[in-house]
Scaffold this active site. Structure first.
Site, PDB file in Angstrom:
ATOM      1  N   GLY A   1       0.798  -1.205   0.000  1.00 42.95           N
ATOM      2  CA  GLY A   1       0.000   0.000   0.000  1.00 42.95           C
ATOM      3  C   GLY A   1       0.837   1.263   0.000  1.00 42.95           C
TER       4      GLY A   1
ATOM      5  N   GLU B   1       2.593  -8.239  -2.244  1.00 39.34           N
ATOM      6  CA  GLU B   1       1.348  -8.908  -1.866  1.00 39.34           C
ATOM      7  C   GLU B   1       1.313 -10.372  -2.285  1.00 39.34           C
ATOM      8  OE1 GLU B   1       0.267  -4.507  -2.260  1.00 39.34           O
ATOM      9  OE2 GLU B   1       1.534  -5.944  -3.336  1.00 39.34           O
TER      10      GLU B   1
END
Length: 255
Positions: A106, A129
């Site tokens: 993020g 991720e």
């Protein structure tokens, strides 16, 4: 507050403040959206810096918070997650990310929302991720591929590897690499210069580029000419052209 907006001399700094790693939990995401709207609405904010502090930009989402969420919970949350980042990307003013330390997951996606990225020479960026059995969910698959191209984006997303500042510069993931102690100073100089520019024309330029990239060339050209013609109704255009004729290029002062 996990995020704050500080304004001085036309420059608004959206400052992440959730030590030690500025993990982007739900409260921080929602606060980013609120401050993006505030920066958009405030006339005294003419350019924006996204900054995580001297040590780290943002190391990613709050994994402990996400771990307890099931499919239904994330279906409900994922739109709000993306909307928070999109709010940053759609601030209609120049936005620069001042990247120090880690910008992962993020954090990298947040940096991608800026118009320009200045990184410390010790910065590390990436989309890890996949190592959690996931894919980027805050715009990484879309903004990263548009910025550096699909094959380079897929390499980073498929492997989850981090890249150091010099490779990030080569990839086009960041635009400038400077000594760590100078990151905020350099970002502020970039923002402060543009804060003195013609606000409506800068907004027009940003929206023409961003919207044009999402359209075919004919639609993009239509967007461009609509903004171009519209700027002839502004005081800044009148002032800029008068200054050019009377004083020469680059000397206009904009309100």
């Amino acid at each position: 507050m996990t995020v704050n907006l500080e304004v001085a001399d036309g420059v608004g700094t959206i400052r992440l403040d959730r030590p030690p790693m500025n993990a982007l939990d739900i409260a921080t995401q929602d606060r980013l959206r609120e401050l993006a709207q505030e920066a958009t609405d405030r006339d005294d904010v003419r350019a924006v810096i996204i900054y995580g502090g001297e040590k780290v930009f943002a190391a990613g989402a709050d994994i402990k918070e996400m771990q307890v969420m099931d499919h239904v919970a994330m279906v409900k949350r994922s739109r709000a997650l993306q909307d928070s980042f999109t709010a940053i990307a759609r601030i209609p003013k120049p936005v620069v990310a001042a990247v120090t330390g880690y910008a992962l997951g993020g954090g990298c996606e947040l940096a991608l929302c800026a118009d320009y990225r200045i990184a410390a020479d010790n910065a590390k960026l990436g989309q890890p991720e996949i190592l959690l059995g996931l894919i980027p969910g805050a715009g990484g698959t879309q903004r990263l591929s548009r910025l550096i191209g699909p094959s380079r984006a897929k390499d980073l997303i498929f492997t989850g590897r981090m890249v150091k500042a010099d490779e990030a510069l080569t990839l086009g993931l960041v635009d400038r690499v400077v000594p760590a102690a100078e990151v905020y100073e350099q970002a502020h100089a970039w923002a402060a210069k543009l804060a003195q520019g013609p606000a409506v024309a800068l907004r027009a330029a940003k929206e023409a580029v961003d919207q044009g990239l999402e359209a075919d060339i004919d639609t993009g050209l239509a967007i461009e000419r609509t903004w171009f013609a519209g700027l002839f109704a502004t005081a800044d255009r009148e002032n800029g052209m008068r200054s050019f004729v009377e004083e020469g290029p680059g000397k206009a002062k904009f309100a």
